[in-house]
Design an enzyme around this catalytic site. Structure first.
Site, mmCIF file in Angstrom:
data_model
loop_
_atom_site.group_PDB
_atom_site.id
_atom_site.type_symbol
_atom_site.label_atom_id
_atom_site.label_comp_id
_atom_site.label_asym_id
_atom_site.label_seq_id
_atom_site.Cartn_x
_atom_site.Cartn_y
_atom_site.Cartn_z
ATOM 1 N N ALA A 1 0.845 -1.192 0.000
ATOM 2 C CA ALA A 1 0.000 0.000 0.000
ATOM 3 C C ALA A 1 0.879 1.241 0.000
ATOM 4 C CB ALA A 1 -0.913 0.024 1.223
ATOM 5 N N ASP A 2 0.377 2.281 -0.647
ATOM 6 C CA ASP A 2 1.033 3.581 -0.599
ATOM 7 C C ASP A 2 0.325 4.529 0.354
ATOM 8 O OD1 ASP A 2 3.253 4.017 -2.945
ATOM 9 O OD2 ASP A 2 1.848 2.423 -3.414
ATOM 10 N N ARG A 3 -0.954 4.287 0.587
ATOM 11 C CA ARG A 3 -1.679 5.044 1.609
ATOM 12 C C ARG A 3 -2.949 4.285 1.959
ATOM 13 N NH1 ARG A 3 -2.328 11.426 2.239
ATOM 14 N NH2 ARG A 3 -0.520 11.334 0.850
ATOM 15 N N ALA B 1 -4.855 2.851 -1.275
ATOM 16 C CA ALA B 1 -4.251 3.213 -2.553
ATOM 17 C C ALA B 1 -2.999 2.370 -2.760
ATOM 18 C CB ALA B 1 -3.887 4.696 -2.580
#
Length: 388
Positions: free
Chosen positions: A261-263, A271
């Site tokens: 995950a990036d966020r 995201a």
């Protein structure tokens, strides 16, 4: 627990020397680039020479630590070390610049905030010794950002692997097949990896049958980077094109989809690399657990859901190009790097987001170094308070 001796190291630090492997040249050409300043760190992050939410946070923080460490040994001392206020005025635009390198990955912003908090909260005399004390605190914090990463990756990988192994479908077979998207290994972190770490853990405890991975176009982080890392660790694996996920689920027993995950928003909306949402929708259709593995630093409790996550759109030309080396490749030749445009010239429009958002309702579990969160039957969102 130490890293496997064959693990690929994407970020090397020796004193004030920082080197990154140029991921745009992998898998055929392994070139290390010296990062000598925050500006060079920004350029490396922006150009995708280094990528992966934890890795770019580590590089940004380390570039500031290295800058300050070198400055402390200069004679005469730089003007910004004359006082804490001078140091603050000097560093604030540098931190802001680094923070803007990539907008979606919250880890980068988190690392910058850690440094900014020390900068803003420091109270001391307005003299050079006080400025040096403040610089020392920033150097320590910047190094901690990177040093913390490997240990937490190993911990969350254990939690995630245990959870996957306890799922009903997994209990019926001695070994598991899993699918991952993009690259979440040592090249995307400071070592071991997030979702890739979970796969590595399954392999280490002899529970992995096959690790499927998508090519992850347009940058091919799967077919270039994940493939290389799996190969280096001798983990059994199979590459698929992004458009083959549905077919894979139709014709093969897949026990889990594991992604990074990036966020992650407060409700669990996540995201991640473009194509993750597609895999999540298909996993739900085929009743396959969908697992997000990411450090606490990826959870953004300040935003309620995924609609508030900024999505980076890359330049159109990047979706029209493929990097590689001239074919055929033999061990007797030095690989010749080439970039090929495979689309017609003059395409008017290209939709090229780097990330998509997977709704929490499609996610089975979210794993951090603090444990595993699952949804209650009556809710479509997560309560992440226990794992952050």
């Amino acid at each position: 627990m130490t890293l496997h001796p064959n693990a690929i190291v994407g970020l090397k630090v020796d004193g004030n020397s920082i080197q990154i492997v140029d991921q745009l040249q992998l898998p055929h050409i392994k070139t290390y680039i010296h990062i000598n300043s925050p500006d060079e760190a920004y350029d490396a992050i922006k150009s995708m020479k280094i990528r992966g939410a934890p890795a770019i946070a580590s590089l940004a923080a380390l570039s500031v630590s290295s800058l300050l460490s070198r400055s402390l040994s200069e004679s005469p001392a730089p003007r910004f070390l004359a006082s804490p206020d001078a140091l603050k005025q000097y560093l604030r635009p540098i931190l802001l610049h680094l923070n803007n390198a990539r907008p979606t990955a919250v880890n980068l912003g988190g690392a910058i905030r850690r440094l900014a908090t020390i900068l803003d909260q420091y109270v001391g005399n307005e003299n050079e010794p006080a400025a040096r004390e403040l610089a020392g605190a920033l150097i320590t914090e910047g190094k901690l950002v990177a040093d913390e990463d490997v240990g937490r990756n190993i911990t969350m990988s254990k939690y995630g692997a245990e959870w996957v192994c306890q799922q009903p479908k997994s209990l019926r077979t001695p070994k598991l097949n899993v699918l991952t998207v993009c690259n979440t290994g040592s090249l995307a972190t400071s070592g071991y990896g997030t979702a890739f770490g979970l796969i590595t853990r399954l392999h280490e405890i002899s529970k992995l049958e096959d690790a499927f991975y998508t090519q992850s176009t347009p940058y091919h982080q799967g077919s270039r980077l994940t493939a290389l890392e799996l190969q280096s660790l001798s983990i059994p694996s199979t590459m698929i094109c992004d458009s083959m996920v549905g077919s894979l689920f139709q014709h093969n027993e897949v026990h889990a989809v594991v992604v990074g995950a990036d966020r992650i928003a407060r409700n669990g909306d996540t995201a991640n690399k473009i194509g993750t949402y597609n895999a999540a929708v298909l996993a739900r259709r085929h009743d396959i657990p969908f697992v997000v593995v990411a450090p606490i630093s990826t959870v953004d409790m300040d935003i309620p859901d995924g609609s508030h996550i900024p999505i980076e759109h890359r330049p159109a030309i990047e979706a029209c190009l493929v990097r590689g080396v001239s074919y055929p490749v033999t061990n007797l030749q030095t690989p010749q790097p080439v970039t090929v445009q495979f689309t017609p010239l003059g395409i008017d429009k290209v939709y090229n987001p780097s990330f998509d958002v997977t709704p929490a309702e499609l996610i089975s579990a979210i794993v951090t170094e603090k444990g595993v969160a699952v949804k209650s039957l009556e809710h479509s969102s997560f309560d992440l308070s226990a794992i952050i």
